[in-house]
Design a protein around this motif. Structure first.
Motif, PDB file in Angstrom:
ATOM      1  N   ASP A  96       0.825  -1.208   0.000  1.00 21.26           N
ATOM      2  CA  ASP A  96       0.000   0.000   0.000  1.00 21.26           C
ATOM      3  C   ASP A  96       0.860   1.258   0.000  1.00 21.26           C
ATOM      4  O   ASP A  96       0.578   2.217  -0.710  1.00 21.26           O
ATOM      5  CB  ASP A  96      -0.942   0.012   1.207  1.00 21.26           C
ATOM      6  CG  ASP A  96      -2.133  -0.917   1.031  1.00 21.26           C
ATOM      7  OD1 ASP A  96      -2.355  -1.415  -0.097  1.00 21.26           O
ATOM      8  OD2 ASP A  96      -2.839  -1.142   2.029  1.00 21.26           O
ATOM      9  N   ASN A  97       1.913   1.253   0.805  1.00 27.02           N
ATOM     10  CA  ASN A  97       2.805   2.413   0.848  1.00 27.02           C
ATOM     11  C   ASN A  97       3.586   2.567  -0.451  1.00 27.02           C
ATOM     12  O   ASN A  97       3.785   3.678  -0.930  1.00 27.02           O
ATOM     13  CB  ASN A  97       3.767   2.314   2.033  1.00 27.02           C
ATOM     14  CG  ASN A  97       3.124   2.790   3.307  1.00 27.02           C
ATOM     15  OD1 ASN A  97       2.739   3.934   3.420  1.00 27.02           O
ATOM     16  ND2 ASN A  97       2.985   1.886   4.261  1.00 27.02           N
ATOM     17  N   ALA A  98       4.036   1.460  -1.016  1.00 26.71           N
ATOM     18  CA  ALA A  98       4.821   1.528  -2.257  1.00 26.71           C
ATOM     19  C   ALA A  98       3.996   2.045  -3.423  1.00 26.71           C
ATOM     20  O   ALA A  98       4.526   2.725  -4.309  1.00 26.71           O
ATOM     21  CB  ALA A  98       5.392   0.152  -2.589  1.00 26.71           C
ATOM     22  N   LEU A  99       2.697   1.739  -3.427  1.00 21.95           N
ATOM     23  CA  LEU A  99       1.834   2.137  -4.541  1.00 21.95           C
ATOM     24  C   LEU A  99       0.961   3.347  -4.220  1.00 21.95           C
ATOM     25  O   LEU A  99       0.205   3.801  -5.074  1.00 21.95           O
ATOM     26  CB  LEU A  99       0.954   0.960  -4.965  1.00 21.95           C
ATOM     27  CG  LEU A  99       1.715  -0.275  -5.436  1.00 21.95           C
ATOM     28  CD1 LEU A  99       0.761  -1.405  -5.756  1.00 21.95           C
ATOM     29  CD2 LEU A  99       2.585   0.061  -6.637  1.00 21.95           C
ATOM     30  N   GLY A 100       1.046   3.859  -2.989  1.00 19.29           N
ATOM     31  CA  GLY A 100       0.250   5.017  -2.615  1.00 19.29           C
ATOM     32  C   GLY A 100      -1.236   4.738  -2.634  1.00 19.29           C
ATOM     33  O   GLY A 100      -2.028   5.530  -3.133  1.00 19.29           O
ATOM     34  N   GLN A 101      -1.624   3.606  -2.089  1.00 22.99           N
ATOM     35  CA  GLN A 101      -3.038   3.224  -2.081  1.00 22.99           C
ATOM     36  C   GLN A 101      -3.436   2.791  -0.679  1.00 22.99           C
ATOM     37  O   GLN A 101      -2.617   2.732   0.218  1.00 22.99           O
ATOM     38  CB  GLN A 101      -3.310   2.108  -3.089  1.00 22.99           C
ATOM     39  CG  GLN A 101      -2.544   0.833  -2.831  1.00 22.99           C
ATOM     40  CD  GLN A 101      -2.666  -0.155  -3.982  1.00 22.99           C
ATOM     41  OE1 GLN A 101      -3.004   0.219  -5.087  1.00 22.99           O
ATOM     42  NE2 GLN A 101      -2.377  -1.407  -3.713  1.00 22.99           N
TER      43      GLN A 101
END
Length: 136
Positions: A96-101
């Motif tokens: 989630d953090n890596a993809l901004g979701q």
């Protein structure tokens, strides 16, 4: 008097034009902030357990995606170190953090979310998530 009124009119028109252009450019730049993050076919896929994990390829992908501009990992990059993040966060939270979701989307600035969305379609993003999740 005529010269002063023209100068005032020109100054007012210029100020209005600058404000209008600023509003238009801000609207264009931020128009994707309310839309859901694009979901590529590779975002939800997992690496098969029988496939060997290539740490060097995952590190190369970490650099290729320009993660090193804001983060450091294994002595590469600068900024917030991600070494040991696997002991503090789950693989899902790292994704989630890596993809901004997910919950990370609300916590991150809009510009950062847009930069992270670019990684969503990368076929090697799972390898980067695995690399970070294994970092204990």
């Amino acid at each position: 008097m005529l010269r002063e009124s023209r100068a005032r009119w020109l100054a007012t028109a210029t100020a209005a034009l600058v404000v209008l252009l600023a509003a238009v450019f801000a609207g264009l730049r931020n128009r994707g902030d309310t839309a859901p993050a694009p979901q590529a076919a590779t975002v939800g896929t997992r690496v098969a357990p029988s496939a060997p994990f290539d740490r060097a390829a995952a590190l190369a992908t970490f650099e290729r995606l320009h993660c090193t501009a804001c983060h450091a990992f294994a002595g590469r990059g600068g900024g917030m170190p991600l070494d040991g993040v696997g002991s503090r966060r789950s693989a899902a939270a790292i994704r989630d953090n890596a993809l901004g979701q997910g919950s990370a989307r609300a916590a991150l600035p809009a510009g950062v979310v847009q930069m992270k969305r670019r990684a969503a379609g990368d076929p090697q993003i799972d390898a980067v998530v695995t690399l970070l999740a294994q970092s204990k």
